[in-house]
Scaffold this motif. Structure first.
Motif, PDB file in Angstrom:
ATOM      1  N   MET A   1      49.794  91.952  -3.368  1.00 50.65           N
ATOM      2  CA  MET A   1      50.619  92.729  -4.719  1.00 50.65           C
ATOM      3  C   MET A   1      50.503  93.790  -4.858  1.00 50.65           C
ATOM      4  O   MET A   1      50.250  94.548  -3.723  1.00 50.65           O
ATOM      5  CB  MET A   1      49.341  92.665  -5.765  1.00 50.65           C
ATOM      6  N   LYS A   2      51.971  94.440  -4.950  1.00 47.23           N
ATOM      7  CA  LYS A   2      52.589  95.549  -4.496  1.00 47.23           C
ATOM      8  C   LYS A   2      52.065  96.334  -6.285  1.00 47.23           C
ATOM      9  O   LYS A   2      52.247  96.239  -6.964  1.00 47.23           O
ATOM     10  CB  LYS A   2      54.280  95.697  -4.949  1.00 47.23           C
ATOM     11  N   GLU A   3      52.042  97.957  -5.546  1.00 46.69           N
ATOM     12  CA  GLU A   3      50.931  98.648  -6.652  1.00 46.69           C
ATOM     13  C   GLU A   3      52.532  99.282  -7.208  1.00 46.69           C
ATOM     14  O   GLU A   3      53.334  99.215  -6.984  1.00 46.69           O
ATOM     15  CB  GLU A   3      50.866  99.945  -6.117  1.00 46.69           C
ATOM     16  N   ILE A   4      52.047  99.268  -8.975  1.00 44.32           N
ATOM     17  CA  ILE A   4      53.642  99.758  -9.190  1.00 44.32           C
ATOM     18  C   ILE A   4      53.410 101.273  -9.888  1.00 44.32           C
ATOM     19  O   ILE A   4      52.285 101.920 -10.192  1.00 44.32           O
ATOM     20  CB  ILE A   4      53.896  99.214 -11.108  1.00 44.32           C
ATOM     21  N   PHE A   5      54.888 101.628 -10.721  1.00 46.98           N
ATOM     22  CA  PHE A   5      53.944 102.693 -11.545  1.00 46.98           C
ATOM     23  C   PHE A   5      55.440 103.209 -12.735  1.00 46.98           C
ATOM     24  O   PHE A   5      56.085 102.706 -12.779  1.00 46.98           O
ATOM     25  CB  PHE A   5      55.031 104.275 -10.173  1.00 46.98           C
ATOM     26  N   GLY A   6      54.510 103.743 -13.422  1.00 51.02           N
ATOM     27  CA  GLY A   6      55.471 103.907 -15.157  1.00 51.02           C
ATOM     28  C   GLY A   6      55.513 105.530 -14.991  1.00 51.02           C
ATOM     29  O   GLY A   6      54.796 106.418 -14.935  1.00 51.02           O
ATOM     30  N   LEU A   7      56.861 105.775 -15.367  1.00 55.60           N
ATOM     31  CA  LEU A   7      57.301 107.617 -15.790  1.00 55.60           C
ATOM     32  C   LEU A   7      56.689 106.956 -17.624  1.00 55.60           C
ATOM     33  O   LEU A   7      58.444 106.945 -17.906  1.00 55.60           O
ATOM     34  CB  LEU A   7      57.808 107.949 -15.233  1.00 55.60           C
ATOM     35  N   VAL A   8      56.634 107.864 -18.355  1.00 53.81           N
ATOM     36  CA  VAL A   8      56.573 107.057 -19.732  1.00 53.81           C
ATOM     37  C   VAL A   8      57.646 108.136 -19.859  1.00 53.81           C
ATOM     38  O   VAL A   8      57.821 110.017 -20.108  1.00 53.81           O
ATOM     39  CB  VAL A   8      55.313 107.286 -20.413  1.00 53.81           C
ATOM     40  N   GLY A   9      58.796 107.928 -20.630  1.00 50.73           N
ATOM     41  CA  GLY A   9      60.056 108.877 -21.450  1.00 50.73           C
ATOM     42  C   GLY A   9      60.909 108.975 -20.657  1.00 50.73           C
ATOM     43  O   GLY A   9      61.130 109.381 -19.366  1.00 50.73           O
ATOM     44  N   ALA A  10      61.858 108.191 -20.754  1.00 49.74           N
ATOM     45  CA  ALA A  10      63.639 108.384 -19.944  1.00 49.74           C
ATOM     46  C   ALA A  10      64.504 108.737 -20.535  1.00 49.74           C
ATOM     47  O   ALA A  10      65.902 108.796 -20.074  1.00 49.74           O
ATOM     48  CB  ALA A  10      64.061 106.928 -20.145  1.00 49.74           C
ATOM     49  N   GLY A  11      63.734 110.353 -21.237  1.00 48.17           N
ATOM     50  CA  GLY A  11      65.133 110.866 -20.934  1.00 48.17           C
ATOM     51  C   GLY A  11      65.241 112.177 -19.881  1.00 48.17           C
ATOM     52  O   GLY A  11      65.305 112.442 -19.014  1.00 48.17           O
ATOM     53  N   ILE A  67      57.418 114.227 -21.071  1.00 47.68           N
ATOM     54  CA  ILE A  67      57.012 114.645 -22.373  1.00 47.68           C
ATOM     55  C   ILE A  67      56.300 115.777 -22.564  1.00 47.68           C
ATOM     56  O   ILE A  67      54.956 116.410 -22.352  1.00 47.68           O
ATOM     57  CB  ILE A  67      56.401 113.338 -23.134  1.00 47.68           C
ATOM     58  N   ALA A  68      57.350 116.683 -23.098  1.00 45.05           N
ATOM     59  CA  ALA A  68      56.328 118.497 -23.184  1.00 45.05           C
ATOM     60  C   ALA A  68      55.730 118.692 -23.943  1.00 45.05           C
ATOM     61  O   ALA A  68      55.224 119.353 -24.053  1.00 45.05           O
ATOM     62  CB  ALA A  68      57.615 119.144 -23.839  1.00 45.05           C
ATOM     63  N   SER A  69      55.645 117.673 -25.061  1.00 51.18           N
ATOM     64  CA  SER A  69      54.417 118.170 -26.011  1.00 51.18           C
ATOM     65  C   SER A  69      53.252 118.080 -25.688  1.00 51.18           C
ATOM     66  O   SER A  69      52.664 116.911 -24.972  1.00 51.18           O
ATOM     67  CB  SER A  69      54.427 117.591 -27.731  1.00 51.18           C
ATOM     68  N   PRO A  70      52.043 118.856 -25.424  1.00 52.41           N
ATOM     69  CA  PRO A  70      51.052 118.826 -25.070  1.00 52.41           C
ATOM     70  C   PRO A  70      50.654 117.557 -25.851  1.00 52.41           C
ATOM     71  O   PRO A  70      49.088 117.284 -25.675  1.00 52.41           O
ATOM     72  CB  PRO A  70      50.426 120.118 -24.697  1.00 52.41           C
ATOM     73  N   GLN A  71      50.160 117.700 -26.324  1.00 58.18           N
ATOM     74  CA  GLN A  71      49.280 116.750 -28.010  1.00 58.18           C
ATOM     75  C   GLN A  71      49.565 115.852 -28.135  1.00 58.18           C
ATOM     76  O   GLN A  71      48.905 115.238 -27.633  1.00 58.18           O
ATOM     77  CB  GLN A  71      49.551 117.457 -29.188  1.00 58.18           C
ATOM     78  N   LYS A  72      50.816 115.067 -27.577  1.00 58.76           N
ATOM     79  CA  LYS A  72      51.716 113.953 -28.024  1.00 58.76           C
ATOM     80  C   LYS A  72      51.500 113.009 -26.240  1.00 58.76           C
ATOM     81  O   LYS A  72      51.044 112.046 -26.513  1.00 58.76           O
ATOM     82  CB  LYS A  72      52.815 113.750 -27.568  1.00 58.76           C
TER      83      LYS A  72
END
Length: 211
Positions: A1-11, A67-72
């Motif tokens: 089973m292949k591992e996956i990677f997701g990057l949050v934020g497509a900006g 995402i730049a916001s530390p809180q988010k």
């Protein structure tokens, strides 16, 4: 089973930093995670939402957050970790680490960033382009350096601090480090010459409190 990677934020920042995962492309299926753009393709990478990412059957689900916001960033990281996802740090090929540093999980070091020796850096730190960290600096969790930040030696930056583009932080000393308190914001181009209290916003040269 292949591992996956997701990057949050497509900006913009996500589209820059997704390239740092290129060395893992043969091992990982790579996605952007962006609820607003789910179902689209961005720069030849499929965009899915958070729910779909967490439903994919995979031996390991790696992630990071552009995402730049530390809180988010903190809120998102806590959600993904609670679902069993694993932070994967990203490094530009032009990042320079002079060694003897301790760096936490989930960090991103962009193009031409530099760390001098004996720094301690927390989880999910962002160092945007051309930012520099000098010797004996301690940085907490979820701290963001925008581009061109210059942090001199013997400085302590507590959790959830945002440092704007081109800011300069004066050096402290071994016995008397300069301290930037948690949840603070350092404005673009500010020159920080003394301690900054927690939950403050400072701007200008020299930096002064406006909030």
């Amino acid at each position: 089973m292949k591992e996956i990677f997701g990057l949050v934020g497509a900006g913009g920042y996500g589209r820059e930093t997704i390239n740092y995962i290129s060395s893992h492309k043969n091992k990982l299926d790579i996605y952007f995670i962006d609820n607003d753009l789910s179902g689209t393709i961005v720069n030849e990478i499929e965009v899915i939402n958070e729910e779909n990412f967490n439903s994919i059957k995979s031996e390991v689900r790696y992630f990071n957050i552009s995402i730049a916001s530390p809180q988010k960033r903190k809120e998102i990281a806590n959600r993904f970790i609670s679902k069993g996802c694993v932070p994967l740090s990203l490094r530009s090929p032009t990042f320079t680490n002079h060694g003897f540093n301790k760096i936490g999980n989930g960090s991103i070091f962009s193009d031409f960033t530099i760390i001098s020796p004996n720094a301690i850096i927390g989880d999910f730190f962002h160092a945007n382009r051309y930012s520099q960290i000098a010797h004996d600096v301690i940085i907490g969790d979820y701290v963001t350096f925008a581009p061109l930040v210059q942090c001199n030696g013997n400085v302590i930056i507590e959790d959830n601090v945002y440092v704007g583009t081109g800011a300069l932080i004066k050096n402290g000393s071994t016995k008397d480090p300069l301290i930037i308190g948690k949840n603070s914001v350092i404005g673009m181009g500010s020159v920080v010459l003394k301690d900054v209290s927690s939950n403050s916003t400072v701007v200008g040269n020299p930096a002064r409190v406006i909030k």
